[in-house]
Design an enzyme around this catalytic site. Structure first.
Site, PDB file in Angstrom:
ATOM      1  CE  LYS A 124      15.597 -15.614 122.137  1.00 37.50           C
ATOM      2  NZ  LYS A 124      14.182 -16.047 121.916  1.00 37.50           N
ATOM      3  CB  THR A 137       8.996 -10.902 119.860  1.00 32.78           C
ATOM      4  OG1 THR A 137       9.830 -11.513 118.863  1.00 32.78           O
ATOM      5  CG2 THR A 137       7.559 -11.318 119.627  1.00 32.78           C
ATOM      6  CD1 TRP A 138       7.119  -7.425 125.872  1.00 32.89           C
ATOM      7  CD2 TRP A 138       9.032  -7.811 126.975  1.00 32.89           C
ATOM      8  NE1 TRP A 138       6.841  -7.333 127.207  1.00 32.89           N
ATOM      9  CE2 TRP A 138       7.997  -7.570 127.914  1.00 32.89           C
ATOM     10  CE3 TRP A 138      10.316  -8.086 127.435  1.00 32.89           C
ATOM     11  CZ2 TRP A 138       8.223  -7.579 129.294  1.00 32.89           C
ATOM     12  CZ3 TRP A 138      10.537  -8.104 128.802  1.00 32.89           C
ATOM     13  CH2 TRP A 138       9.508  -7.858 129.710  1.00 32.89           C
ATOM     14  CG  HIS A 165      17.589  -8.604 114.349  1.00 36.64           C
ATOM     15  ND1 HIS A 165      17.154  -8.237 115.596  1.00 36.64           N
ATOM     16  CD2 HIS A 165      16.978  -9.785 114.060  1.00 36.64           C
ATOM     17  CE1 HIS A 165      16.319  -9.160 116.050  1.00 36.64           C
ATOM     18  NE2 HIS A 165      16.184 -10.097 115.141  1.00 36.64           N
ATOM     19  NE  ARG A 216      17.419 -10.944 127.956  1.00 29.68           N
ATOM     20  CZ  ARG A 216      16.940 -12.148 127.663  1.00 29.68           C
ATOM     21  NH1 ARG A 216      16.875 -12.539 126.390  1.00 29.68           N
ATOM     22  NH2 ARG A 216      16.534 -12.954 128.623  1.00 29.68           N
ATOM     23  CG  ASP A 268      20.548 -11.958 131.296  1.00 25.34           C
ATOM     24  OD1 ASP A 268      20.972 -12.980 131.864  1.00 25.34           O
ATOM     25  OD2 ASP A 268      20.249 -10.916 131.906  1.00 25.34           O
ATOM     26  CB  SER A 276      18.081 -15.715 124.943  1.00 27.50           C
ATOM     27  OG  SER A 276      17.446 -15.496 126.183  1.00 27.50           O
TER      28      SER A 276
END
Length: 294
Positions: free
Chosen positions: A35, A39-40, A92, A111, A115, A119
């Protein structure tokens, strides 16, 4: 395992699958915590490499999660061997758990940890754990009517937990372990750190930067548009990481993607508690870059 310092294993991942993987010059390894923009970044790499907003296959097929035990490793190797374009592969695993190859580019996306934890809390409710257990050959753990903590309770528990970072990589110590290792390698020409907030603030600029680092052509406006969070959410069936059908709702995987929500949910005392804990887990220069003095 002479070229990897550590083997990371969990119920559904095993970094040892990297050791026999035949690498190619120019391969792109996307190494993130859950998270945190995985994927982005896969989508960004897809449109930069393939030069089209309309992908020829689901994103999970184009950019497989190599460590994931739900798909036999021979199948993953075969799919990647069949690709003639530059390959971009998800993991990961921290960089100390994958082979260190100077011919390969390593993209690490960070990130803000609060946050990410927020997620993760929402993602947990979107997982079909029976299906996940079936795919990985693990016993199904009954959940019964177990009370689910509130978001605020979940964040506070996450801040306070103190597991072995190499055993629980999505814990706060695990997040900092992953990023601290990448931060120490950031001066290498093939290791590139990207901040989630920078993608939110200036996607076009960040995509131009990433293209330059990877020695790819800069993105056209239609490629940038295809990689926006909103466009990706509208194409969740093709882009969500759900090759095995473990998500209850693919669109919910792209829940909001905003920054600052985790910190906003905490009171001042718990924000200070987080800051104090983070200061024990990472150096000041990494924390300044990661937190953006939010």
């Amino acid at each position: 395992m002479p070229d990897a310092a550590h083997r990371y294993r969990s119920a559904d991942e095993d970094s040892a699958r990297w050791q026999d993987f035949p690498r190619r010059p120019g391969d792109i390894v996307i190494s993130t915590r859950s998270k945190s923009g995985t994927t982005w970044m896969q989508m960004i790499c897809a449109v930069l490499v393939l030069r089209t907003p309309e992908l020829p296959a689901p994103l999970t097929g184009l950019s497989p999660w190599l460590d994931w035990l739900a798909e036999p490793v021979e199948q993953v190797y075969a799919r990647l061997a069949a690709q003639s374009h530059r390959r971009f592969i998800k993991t990961h695993t921290p960089l100390d758990g994958v082979p260190d190859d100077p011919r390969v580019h390593y993209l690490v996306v960070a990130r803000h940890p609060l946050d990410m934890a927020l997620s993760l809390h929402h993602q947990s409710a979107n997982l079909d754990r029976a299906r996940l257990a079936e795919l990985t050959g693990q016993p199904v753990t009954p959940t019964g009517s177990r009370h689910r903590p509130s978001v605020e309770q979940s964040l506070v528990r996450w801040i306070e937990a103190d597991p072995d970072p190499r055993e629980e990589l999505d814990s706060l110590p695990g997040v900092m372990w992953h990023l601290r290792d990448a931060w120490a390698r950031r001066d290498r020409p093939n290791v590139h750190l990207v901040h989630y907030d920078d993608l939110r603030a200036d996607l076009a600029g960040q995509m131009r930067r990433i293209a330059a680092l990877l020695e790819l052509e800069p993105p056209r406006p239609d490629l940038v548009e295809a990689a926006t969070f909103e466009q990706m959410r509208s194409r969740a069936d093709q882009l969500a990481p759900d090759a095995g059908g473990v998500l209850k709702d693919r669109r919910a995987f792209f829940r909001a993607g905003r920054s600052g929500q985790g910190s906003a949910l905490l009171d001042e005392a718990n924000r200070n508690r987080y800051r104090a804990r983070a200061a024990t887990l990472a150096p000041p220069d990494l924390l300044a870059w990661l937190h953006r003095d939010r």
